[in-house]
Design a protein around this motif. Sequence first.
Motif, mmCIF file in Angstrom:
data_model
loop_
_atom_site.group_PDB
_atom_site.id
_atom_site.type_symbol
_atom_site.label_atom_id
_atom_site.label_comp_id
_atom_site.label_asym_id
_atom_site.label_seq_id
_atom_site.Cartn_x
_atom_site.Cartn_y
_atom_site.Cartn_z
ATOM 1 N N LEU A 196 -10.073 10.296 2.494
ATOM 2 C CA LEU A 196 -9.907 9.378 1.625
ATOM 3 C C LEU A 196 -10.954 8.670 1.381
ATOM 4 O O LEU A 196 -11.619 8.073 2.469
ATOM 5 C CB LEU A 196 -8.442 8.404 2.114
ATOM 6 N N ASP A 208 -8.964 0.988 -4.403
ATOM 7 C CA ASP A 208 -8.688 2.489 -4.637
ATOM 8 C C ASP A 208 -9.281 3.425 -3.943
ATOM 9 O O ASP A 208 -10.336 3.180 -3.857
ATOM 10 C CB ASP A 208 -8.780 2.724 -6.164
ATOM 11 N N LEU A 209 -8.461 4.476 -3.590
ATOM 12 C CA LEU A 209 -9.101 5.460 -2.935
ATOM 13 C C LEU A 209 -8.757 6.821 -3.698
ATOM 14 O O LEU A 209 -7.704 6.935 -4.293
ATOM 15 C CB LEU A 209 -8.392 5.635 -1.267
ATOM 16 N N GLY A 225 -13.329 5.752 -1.287
ATOM 17 C CA GLY A 225 -13.280 4.984 -2.378
ATOM 18 C C GLY A 225 -14.546 3.899 -2.189
ATOM 19 O O GLY A 225 -14.737 3.412 -0.999
ATOM 20 N N SER A 268 -4.931 11.385 -6.285
ATOM 21 C CA SER A 268 -5.079 12.781 -5.814
ATOM 22 C C SER A 268 -6.068 13.358 -6.780
ATOM 23 O O SER A 268 -6.085 13.284 -7.983
ATOM 24 C CB SER A 268 -3.882 13.632 -5.881
ATOM 25 N N SER A 323 -2.601 -0.934 -3.435
ATOM 26 C CA SER A 323 -3.443 0.208 -3.008
ATOM 27 C C SER A 323 -2.878 1.267 -3.663
ATOM 28 O O SER A 323 -1.939 1.842 -3.462
ATOM 29 C CB SER A 323 -3.578 0.166 -1.495
ATOM 30 N N ARG A 324 -4.056 1.767 -4.440
ATOM 31 C CA ARG A 324 -3.808 3.077 -5.056
ATOM 32 C C ARG A 324 -4.640 4.204 -4.561
ATOM 33 O O ARG A 324 -5.839 4.023 -4.403
ATOM 34 C CB ARG A 324 -4.078 2.915 -6.620
ATOM 35 N N VAL A 325 -3.863 5.359 -4.432
ATOM 36 C CA VAL A 325 -4.475 6.448 -3.848
ATOM 37 C C VAL A 325 -4.229 7.710 -4.785
ATOM 38 O O VAL A 325 -3.181 8.061 -5.154
ATOM 39 C CB VAL A 325 -3.953 7.018 -2.514
ATOM 40 N N HIS A 380 0.566 7.643 -1.435
ATOM 41 C CA HIS A 380 -0.010 6.107 -0.877
ATOM 42 C C HIS A 380 -0.519 6.181 0.347
ATOM 43 O O HIS A 380 -0.011 7.221 1.452
ATOM 44 C CB HIS A 380 1.603 5.632 -0.900
ATOM 45 N N LEU A 381 -1.444 5.410 0.485
ATOM 46 C CA LEU A 381 -2.235 5.576 1.843
ATOM 47 C C LEU A 381 -1.109 5.312 3.107
ATOM 48 O O LEU A 381 -1.417 5.782 4.210
ATOM 49 C CB LEU A 381 -3.087 4.228 1.786
ATOM 50 N N HIS A 418 -8.119 10.984 -3.090
ATOM 51 C CA HIS A 418 -7.493 11.757 -1.896
ATOM 52 C C HIS A 418 -7.915 13.278 -2.051
ATOM 53 O O HIS A 418 -7.638 13.606 -3.327
ATOM 54 C CB HIS A 418 -6.065 11.693 -2.049
ATOM 55 N N SER A 460 0.689 -1.281 -0.019
ATOM 56 C CA SER A 460 0.016 -0.073 -0.060
ATOM 57 C C SER A 460 0.891 1.301 -0.080
ATOM 58 O O SER A 460 0.104 2.307 0.091
ATOM 59 C CB SER A 460 -0.985 -0.039 1.171
#
Length: 287
Positions: free
Chosen positions: A221, A251-252, A223, A83, A79-81, A92-93, A254, A25
Amino acid sequence: MSGEVLGAGGKEFQRVLDRLRERLSDGTYVVGSRLATQRNLAGEFGVSRDTIQRVLRVLTGEGWIEARQGSGARVVKVSRVHSAGPAAERVHLGKLIDQTFERPEVTLDVALLTSESLDAHVRLQADRIQSREIHPQRIAVRVLLPSESLSLPYPRAKGNPQDPRPQERLRSITRAHTQSLHRVLRELQSEGLVPSVTVEIRRVPLVPTFKLYLLNGVTALYGPYEVVERRILLDDGEEVEVVDVVGLGSDLIHYVKDGAPGAESQGSRFVRSMESWFNSCWELLAE
């Protein structure tokens, strides 16, 4: 959700699982890369190969990796965050959680299907506090979870949606990680490492369709849970095909309150709207 409840494999098992999840992550691993061999992982973490094998089984069940005989474990999900800001910076989370706990005052408002991912992140931060790497003075955590009496649409066994075992398993996992979250944070206070700690967990009669982290009042955050078909191992040892959701590793997006003068930015509006939603559920719906 994971295939083993907390404590089933002992502290060393959980330590290795947390560290590998963190790498998946925080950008350490990318999709298509391979993990080190079981022998090398066992040497790095100072544990037996049996422990590594059990950790890899959990990561496989969660969809992070794909293990093939003779070719090792390949990363198939990270895990993708993303923006939401104009710069579309890569974040990154794990790093965002790190930054949150590096502040003197830490506030976390979180809405999730289970407390599993939150517990994993908090335990990693507790390790940093215990090693005197960071020194927060106050930690306040509020968690919204679905009511235990609520009949959820997932996880459900394919072909037998009335089978109660997948949701019994989900509740068992949630209870174990909720207890862990309480214990880990309370120990930080009882050991004199953090002067002020509050942990509140409430339940709402709502089916979670998204996960939400509100960090220190400035970052959101967000998702949606992706519905998938996968196999899970039940507590009685039977493996079944279920309709479930992606939790760990989803995925989230931000969003940040940017403090720009004049008109409020999209990020600021989103954070404020999610804060209002969380507080309204907390005060008016939560049990």
